[in-house]
Design an enzyme around this catalytic site. Sequence first.
Site, PDB file in Angstrom:
ATOM      1  N   ARG A  50       0.840  -1.201   0.000  1.00 28.82           N
ATOM      2  CA  ARG A  50       0.000   0.000   0.000  1.00 28.82           C
ATOM      3  C   ARG A  50       0.872   1.247   0.000  1.00 28.82           C
ATOM      4  O   ARG A  50       0.579   2.226  -0.664  1.00 28.82           O
ATOM      5  CB  ARG A  50      -0.959  -0.006   1.214  1.00 28.82           C
ATOM      6  N   TYR A 102     -17.017  15.861 -15.842  1.00 32.39           N
ATOM      7  CA  TYR A 102     -17.477  14.472 -15.749  1.00 32.39           C
ATOM      8  C   TYR A 102     -18.552  14.365 -14.653  1.00 32.39           C
ATOM      9  O   TYR A 102     -18.394  14.928 -13.561  1.00 32.39           O
ATOM     10  CB  TYR A 102     -16.260  13.578 -15.453  1.00 32.39           C
ATOM     11  N   ASP A 174      -8.262  17.938 -15.336  1.00 30.30           N
ATOM     12  CA  ASP A 174      -8.504  16.526 -15.628  1.00 30.30           C
ATOM     13  C   ASP A 174      -8.289  16.380 -17.133  1.00 30.30           C
ATOM     14  O   ASP A 174      -9.095  16.846 -17.934  1.00 30.30           O
ATOM     15  CB  ASP A 174      -9.937  16.171 -15.225  1.00 30.30           C
ATOM     16  N   LYS A 199      -9.335   5.288 -19.595  1.00 31.77           N
ATOM     17  CA  LYS A 199      -9.691   5.676 -20.967  1.00 31.77           C
ATOM     18  C   LYS A 199      -8.489   5.468 -21.889  1.00 31.77           C
ATOM     19  O   LYS A 199      -8.033   4.356 -22.022  1.00 31.77           O
ATOM     20  CB  LYS A 199     -10.208   7.123 -20.954  1.00 31.77           C
TER      21      LYS A 199
HETATM   22  C1  LIG Z   1     -13.074  13.088 -17.762  1.00 29.53           C
HETATM   23  C2  LIG Z   1     -13.213  11.980 -16.754  1.00 29.53           C
HETATM   24  N1  LIG Z   1     -12.610  12.103 -15.566  1.00 29.53           N
HETATM   25  C3  LIG Z   1     -12.708  11.152 -14.625  1.00 29.53           C
HETATM   26  C4  LIG Z   1     -13.448  10.016 -14.836  1.00 29.53           C
HETATM   27  C5  LIG Z   1     -13.559   8.990 -13.762  1.00 29.53           C
HETATM   28  O1  LIG Z   1     -12.643   7.969 -13.986  1.00 29.53           O
HETATM   29  P1  LIG Z   1     -12.863   6.466 -13.504  1.00 29.53           P
HETATM   30  O2  LIG Z   1     -14.042   5.933 -14.224  1.00 29.53           O
HETATM   31  O3  LIG Z   1     -11.564   5.819 -13.857  1.00 29.53           O
HETATM   32  O4  LIG Z   1     -13.087   6.518 -12.028  1.00 29.53           O
HETATM   33  C6  LIG Z   1     -14.077   9.828 -16.066  1.00 29.53           C
HETATM   34  C7  LIG Z   1     -14.867   8.615 -16.309  1.00 29.53           C
HETATM   35  O5  LIG Z   1     -15.615   8.515 -17.267  1.00 29.53           O
HETATM   36  C8  LIG Z   1     -13.956  10.845 -17.047  1.00 29.53           C
HETATM   37  O6  LIG Z   1     -14.573  10.745 -18.242  1.00 29.53           O
END
Ligand SMILES: Cc1ncc(COP(=O)(O)O)c(C=O)c1O
Length: 384
Positions: A50, A102, A174, A199
């Site tokens: 961890r 998101y 992000d 992704k």
């Molecule tokens: C732009 C974006 N940020 C964060 C996330 C969240 O990521 P995760 O699904 O790996 O938790 C997503 C998920 O679709 C996303 O599209």
Amino acid sequence: MTGFNTKLVFGKGLNQLHDNNTGAVNVPIYQSTTFAFDDIDAENKYDYSRSLNPTREYLEDQIAVLEEAKHGYAFASGSAAIHAVFTNFKPGDHIVVSQNIYGGTFRLINDYLKKLDIEFTQVDTQDLDAVEAAIQDNTKAIYFEPIDNPFMKVTSIKGVSAIAKKHGVLTIVDNTFLTPYFQQPLTLGADVVIHSATKYLGGHSDVIAGLVVTNDDAIGDQLYFCQNAVGGILAPEDCMLVIRGIKTLSVRLDRHVQNAKKVLDYLETKSDFINRIYYPGRFGDADVAKDELRGSGGVISFEVNDRIDPKKLVNNTKLIWLAVSLGSVESLIELPYFMTHVELPVAEREKVGITPSLVRLSVGLEDPEDLIADLEQAFQIAEK
Ligand SMILES: Cc1ncc(COP(=O)(O)O)c(C=O)c1O
């Protein structure tokens, strides 16, 4: 070793791979929870997975190298990564957030962080005057996605980070939709970069993962604290899936973009059925896109008009899966209003223009002719 593609394949460097004296060309999956000490007084770098695991460390160094960052951290999901970044704030702090983020981040803010008395103001971050006007005495950060979702509008990292620096606040992005291949936000002025590695970085719809990079030592310490104290770390096998995905990132992304452009050309011929197509650089943001992006990615949104039943359209693609997520080898289609953005209250969805007729398409690596044929037959079925 300076080339980006070489870095994709080798991460921080060959020396890091040559740690097990076997000649293995891949970093081992260190499936070990604990690491033995030679001596009770020894100071082991690794003691418990961890806290630090060599496979995770390889991935963390790899993303740091690719982002030209000092520190990298791997989490169990993009959402865990976002949460870890937000632990840098305390009750009474205020954060300016982009209005189109998101849905899961929206949920984290509204259903959790606001209860901790962290304040948020949502603005259209393309509008730099609005961003500056939203800054208060207690503002600590501006948080946004450089390519917004689902409208693919480009926000200038240079523009926002200049405002942030002027007011002494952090710029957090992000950058899931672009990856370091198309944009390295730290080099444009950002302080923290988050990825859902689920992704494009993973790229094969087989791993949920999150990554964060920063040059800021204090933020790095807090992210490490989160890994060690909260424990939402990425497991070694999952780290290996992301490490492997990253090796082919540039090749995949080049093809995603090529395919997306062909699908865009096809969608443009459907003006009888489509009101508007959304792709980076088409929203009065071409100059920013040209200046700050090396590529636009593989996600397209479009709004069908009332001659098309949107549900029928997405129900009838045969090759393109009806599914959330994006950035993988296979193409995925969805209706944000009913799927990815359902976390937003209806009024909020409507305010930002997420209607039931908005379609989001993540263009994969199939032959574009097959994707176009699939869309064409679905359009025929969906015509009212
Ligand atoms: C732009 C974006 N940020 C964060 C996330 C969240 O990521 P995760 O699904 O790996 O938790 C997503 C998920 O679709 C996303 O599209």
